[in-house]
Motif scaffolding. Structure first.
Motif, PDB file in Angstrom:
ATOM      1  N   TRP A   5      35.346   5.672  43.677  1.00  0.00           N
ATOM      2  CA  TRP A   5      35.366   6.930  42.948  1.00  0.00           C
ATOM      3  C   TRP A   5      34.151   7.776  43.298  1.00  0.00           C
ATOM      4  CZ3 TRP A   5      36.749   5.056  37.346  1.00  0.00           C
ATOM      5  CH2 TRP A   5      38.075   4.564  37.352  1.00  0.00           C
ATOM      6  N   ALA A   6      34.264   9.048  42.954  1.00  0.00           N
ATOM      7  CA  ALA A   6      33.119   9.945  43.097  1.00  0.00           C
ATOM      8  C   ALA A   6      32.051   9.560  42.074  1.00  0.00           C
ATOM      9  CB  ALA A   6      33.564  11.388  42.898  1.00  0.00           C
ATOM     10  N   PRO A   7      30.804  10.009  42.255  1.00  0.00           N
ATOM     11  CA  PRO A   7      29.724   9.628  41.322  1.00  0.00           C
ATOM     12  C   PRO A   7      30.037   9.967  39.877  1.00  0.00           C
ATOM     13  CG  PRO A   7      28.827  10.647  43.296  1.00  0.00           C
ATOM     14  CD  PRO A   7      30.319  10.785  43.393  1.00  0.00           C
ATOM     15  N   GLY A   8      30.686  11.119  39.620  1.00  0.00           N
ATOM     16  CA  GLY A   8      30.985  11.486  38.246  1.00  0.00           C
ATOM     17  C   GLY A   8      31.909  10.493  37.565  1.00  0.00           C
ATOM     18  N   PRO A   9      33.107  10.227  38.096  1.00  0.00           N
ATOM     19  CA  PRO A   9      34.005   9.247  37.480  1.00  0.00           C
ATOM     20  C   PRO A   9      33.428   7.840  37.442  1.00  0.00           C
ATOM     21  CG  PRO A   9      35.210  10.705  38.935  1.00  0.00           C
ATOM     22  CD  PRO A   9      33.773  11.019  39.140  1.00  0.00           C
ATOM     23  N   ALA A  10      32.673   7.446  38.461  1.00  0.00           N
ATOM     24  CA  ALA A  10      32.069   6.118  38.444  1.00  0.00           C
ATOM     25  C   ALA A  10      31.057   6.009  37.306  1.00  0.00           C
ATOM     26  CB  ALA A  10      31.394   5.838  39.792  1.00  0.00           C
ATOM     27  N   GLN A  11      30.285   7.058  37.110  1.00  0.00           N
ATOM     28  CA  GLN A  11      29.329   7.063  36.005  1.00  0.00           C
ATOM     29  C   GLN A  11      30.049   7.029  34.664  1.00  0.00           C
ATOM     30  OE1 GLN A  11      26.850  10.525  35.940  1.00  0.00           O
ATOM     31  NE2 GLN A  11      25.588   9.790  34.226  1.00  0.00           N
ATOM     32  N   ALA A  12      31.156   7.761  34.552  1.00  0.00           N
ATOM     33  CA  ALA A  12      31.917   7.776  33.303  1.00  0.00           C
ATOM     34  C   ALA A  12      32.484   6.397  32.995  1.00  0.00           C
ATOM     35  CB  ALA A  12      33.036   8.809  33.391  1.00  0.00           C
ATOM     36  N   ALA A  13      32.965   5.674  34.035  1.00  0.00           N
ATOM     37  CA  ALA A  13      33.498   4.335  33.817  1.00  0.00           C
ATOM     38  C   ALA A  13      32.410   3.377  33.343  1.00  0.00           C
ATOM     39  CB  ALA A  13      34.138   3.818  35.115  1.00  0.00           C
ATOM     40  N   ALA A  14      31.216   3.512  33.920  1.00  0.00           N
ATOM     41  CA  ALA A  14      30.108   2.656  33.488  1.00  0.00           C
ATOM     42  C   ALA A  14      29.714   2.976  32.051  1.00  0.00           C
ATOM     43  CB  ALA A  14      28.926   2.843  34.434  1.00  0.00           C
ATOM     44  N   LEU A  15      29.680   4.248  31.712  1.00  0.00           N
ATOM     45  CA  LEU A  15      29.360   4.631  30.334  1.00  0.00           C
ATOM     46  C   LEU A  15      30.421   4.157  29.351  1.00  0.00           C
ATOM     47  CD1 LEU A  15      28.029   8.244  31.015  1.00  0.00           C
ATOM     48  CD2 LEU A  15      26.690   6.288  30.199  1.00  0.00           C
ATOM     49  N   LEU A  16      31.684   4.158  29.784  1.00  0.00           N
ATOM     50  CA  LEU A  16      32.758   3.650  28.930  1.00  0.00           C
ATOM     51  C   LEU A  16      32.551   2.177  28.616  1.00  0.00           C
ATOM     52  CD1 LEU A  16      35.533   3.773  27.540  1.00  0.00           C
ATOM     53  CD2 LEU A  16      36.582   3.438  29.793  1.00  0.00           C
ATOM     54  N   GLU A  17      32.165   1.412  29.623  1.00  0.00           N
ATOM     55  CA  GLU A  17      31.932  -0.017  29.393  1.00  0.00           C
ATOM     56  C   GLU A  17      30.766  -0.227  28.430  1.00  0.00           C
ATOM     57  OE1 GLU A  17      31.171  -4.108  32.007  1.00  0.00           O
ATOM     58  OE2 GLU A  17      31.464  -2.162  32.996  1.00  0.00           O
ATOM     59  N   GLU A  18      29.705   0.544  28.619  1.00  0.00           N
ATOM     60  CA  GLU A  18      28.571   0.428  27.702  1.00  0.00           C
ATOM     61  C   GLU A  18      28.969   0.814  26.275  1.00  0.00           C
ATOM     62  OE1 GLU A  18      25.098   2.490  28.918  1.00  0.00           O
ATOM     63  OE2 GLU A  18      25.226   1.819  31.003  1.00  0.00           O
ATOM     64  N   ALA A  19      29.743   1.891  26.150  1.00  0.00           N
ATOM     65  CA  ALA A  19      30.150   2.346  24.823  1.00  0.00           C
ATOM     66  C   ALA A  19      31.010   1.299  24.127  1.00  0.00           C
ATOM     67  CB  ALA A  19      30.917   3.668  24.938  1.00  0.00           C
ATOM     68  N   ALA A  20      31.911   0.666  24.860  1.00  0.00           N
ATOM     69  CA  ALA A  20      32.761  -0.358  24.259  1.00  0.00           C
ATOM     70  C   ALA A  20      31.938  -1.548  23.785  1.00  0.00           C
ATOM     71  CB  ALA A  20      33.816  -0.800  25.270  1.00  0.00           C
ATOM     72  N   ASP A  21      30.935  -1.956  24.582  1.00  0.00           N
ATOM     73  CA  ASP A  21      30.072  -3.064  24.168  1.00  0.00           C
ATOM     74  C   ASP A  21      29.259  -2.701  22.926  1.00  0.00           C
ATOM     75  OD1 ASP A  21      31.000  -4.604  26.217  1.00  0.00           O
ATOM     76  OD2 ASP A  21      29.343  -4.131  27.588  1.00  0.00           O
ATOM     77  N   ASP A  28      26.624  -0.656  17.228  1.00  0.00           N
ATOM     78  CA  ASP A  28      25.705   0.481  17.252  1.00  0.00           C
ATOM     79  C   ASP A  28      26.570   1.719  17.511  1.00  0.00           C
ATOM     80  OD1 ASP A  28      23.721   2.349  17.523  1.00  0.00           O
ATOM     81  OD2 ASP A  28      22.517   1.170  18.943  1.00  0.00           O
ATOM     82  N   PHE A  29      27.101   2.291  16.439  1.00  0.00           N
ATOM     83  CA  PHE A  29      28.111   3.334  16.574  1.00  0.00           C
ATOM     84  C   PHE A  29      27.514   4.640  17.102  1.00  0.00           C
ATOM     85  CE2 PHE A  29      29.342   0.729  12.782  1.00  0.00           C
ATOM     86  CZ  PHE A  29      30.249  -0.058  13.464  1.00  0.00           C
ATOM     87  N   ALA A  30      26.299   4.949  16.697  1.00  0.00           N
ATOM     88  CA  ALA A  30      25.680   6.184  17.181  1.00  0.00           C
ATOM     89  C   ALA A  30      25.449   6.121  18.686  1.00  0.00           C
ATOM     90  CB  ALA A  30      24.370   6.428  16.438  1.00  0.00           C
ATOM     91  N   ALA A  31      24.950   4.986  19.166  1.00  0.00           N
ATOM     92  CA  ALA A  31      24.725   4.843  20.605  1.00  0.00           C
ATOM     93  C   ALA A  31      26.048   4.849  21.373  1.00  0.00           C
ATOM     94  CB  ALA A  31      23.954   3.554  20.884  1.00  0.00           C
ATOM     95  N   ALA A  32      27.074   4.238  20.800  1.00  0.00           N
ATOM     96  CA  ALA A  32      28.386   4.252  21.455  1.00  0.00           C
ATOM     97  C   ALA A  32      28.922   5.675  21.579  1.00  0.00           C
ATOM     98  CB  ALA A  32      29.362   3.382  20.670  1.00  0.00           C
ATOM     99  N   LEU A  33      28.742   6.480  20.528  1.00  0.00           N
ATOM    100  CA  LEU A  33      29.197   7.866  20.585  1.00  0.00           C
ATOM    101  C   LEU A  33      28.428   8.657  21.640  1.00  0.00           C
ATOM    102  CD1 LEU A  33      30.954  10.099  19.339  1.00  0.00           C
ATOM    103  CD2 LEU A  33      29.103  10.526  17.713  1.00  0.00           C
ATOM    104  N   GLU A  34      27.137   8.412  21.776  1.00  0.00           N
ATOM    105  CA  GLU A  34      26.348   9.096  22.802  1.00  0.00           C
ATOM    106  C   GLU A  34      26.856   8.762  24.199  1.00  0.00           C
ATOM    107  OE1 GLU A  34      22.318   8.029  22.194  1.00  0.00           O
ATOM    108  OE2 GLU A  34      22.098   9.174  20.327  1.00  0.00           O
ATOM    109  N   ARG A  35      27.210   7.488  24.448  1.00  0.00           N
ATOM    110  CA  ARG A  35      27.736   7.099  25.763  1.00  0.00           C
ATOM    111  C   ARG A  35      29.075   7.780  26.026  1.00  0.00           C
ATOM    112  NH1 ARG A  35      23.498   5.032  24.681  1.00  0.00           N
ATOM    113  NH2 ARG A  35      22.558   3.197  25.637  1.00  0.00           N
ATOM    114  N   CYS A  36      29.894   7.897  24.988  1.00  0.00           N
ATOM    115  CA  CYS A  36      31.196   8.548  25.171  1.00  0.00           C
ATOM    116  C   CYS A  36      31.028  10.032  25.508  1.00  0.00           C
ATOM    117  CB  CYS A  36      32.038   8.389  23.913  1.00  0.00           C
ATOM    118  SG  CYS A  36      32.559   6.698  23.573  1.00  0.00           S
TER     119      CYS A  36
END
Length: 291
Positions: A5-21, A28-36
């Motif tokens: 993927w391009a850097p943007g979508p790849a970064q979004a996928a990584a942030l999605l994984e962090e948000a889910a964790d 940590d709902f506030a941090a999850a919302l920030e990642r989303c």
């Protein structure tokens, strides 16, 4: 694969994984919302249906980010922000993914605010592009059950069902039958409520009438007693007269002034007491002074 993927979508996928964790494991709902939010911002425009075409995975990542964000907002009791938060990334209701729309309808129905989704659901269901989606039938049924029918919008529900060309006559009859049953239950609840209110009012008036009669009888007896005692009050010393006044005031207080129904009667009693006291002080009621 994410690596392609391009850097943007790849970064979004990584942030999605962090948000889910953060949401599931660490809560940590506030941090999850920030990642989303960071993930949706990294995707940029061009991933919504009906706009510039993009890889299907882009839309899936964005939808998943919004799903996690909705859950994080709900966990923080910020459910009022959910719809506006989602629409800042999809801009118009017609572009909402079916899963996101479903979560929004369930959330606002759960908190007792189905009217929030009234216009949004109607716009999404009336869009021609959405009527070809496999989730359309289940979302229409959910919109009827969770939004229109609880709000008593039966005419709008019937109009929506008849206007959907994707249903055959048998499916339309099933939906219309559901609407008819809901309308009948609604009418029965209204009749029961009206009958209960009509039965409650006469009973309340009867109780108040009996209480009024008893209190008025007490006021009459008290007034007679005050008149009979007025000829003797002038012989009492000043301090004893104040004591008698205080005792009469206690009689008034003991009539439970905290009760809302007793306020008019206490007012009458105070007026009677003032009249009786004026009669006591009037020289007309005093006997002539003997030499």
């Amino acid at each position: 694969e994410p690596l392609a993927w391009a850097p943007g979508p790849a970064q979004a996928a990584a942030l999605l994984e962090e948000a889910a964790d953060l949401l599931v494991l660490h809560r940590d709902f506030a941090a999850a919302l920030e990642r989303c939010e960071a993930g949706c911002d990294s995707l940029g425009p061009g991933t919504e249906p009906g706009t510039e075409p993009g890889p299907e995975s882009f839309a899936e990542v964005k939808r998943s980010l919004c799903v996690v964000g909705i859950q994080a907002l709900a966990e923080m009791n910020r459910w009022r922000e959910v719809l506006s938060w989602v629409l800042q990334y999809y801009h118009v209701p017609e572009h909402l993914p079916p899963k996101v729309l479903e979560l929004c309808m369930l959330l606002y129905s759960r908190v007792g605010e189905p009217q929030v989704m009234l216009e949004v659901g109607s716009s999404w269901l009336r869009a021609q592009a959405n009527q070809s989606l496999p989730e359309f039938g289940s979302l229409l049924e959910l919109y009827l059950a969770q939004v229109l029918l609880p709000l008593g919008r039966f005419e709008g529900a019937e109009e929506l069902v008849r206007g959907c060309a994707v249903f055959d006559s048998q499916q339309q009859l099933e939906f219309l039958s559901t609407i008819l049953e809901s309308r009948s239950r609604w009418a029965q609840r209204e009749e029961t409520r009206s009958a209960a209110e009509e039965q409650q009012d006469p009973g309340t008036e009867t109780v108040l009438g009996v209480l009024s009669q008893k209190l008025l009888t007490m006021f009459t007896l008290l007034r007679r007693a005050l008149r009979s005692m007025s000829n003797h009050f002038y012989l009492l010393p000043y301090k004893k007269m104040l004591l008698a006044t205080f005792l009469l005031y206690l009689v008034v207080v003991r009539l439970d002034p905290a009760s809302p129904t007793s306020l008019p009667f206490i007012y009458k009693l105070v007026q009677l007491f003032r009249q009786a006291w004026a009669a006591v002080l009037s020289p007309v009621h005093r006997p002539p002074i003997r030499d």
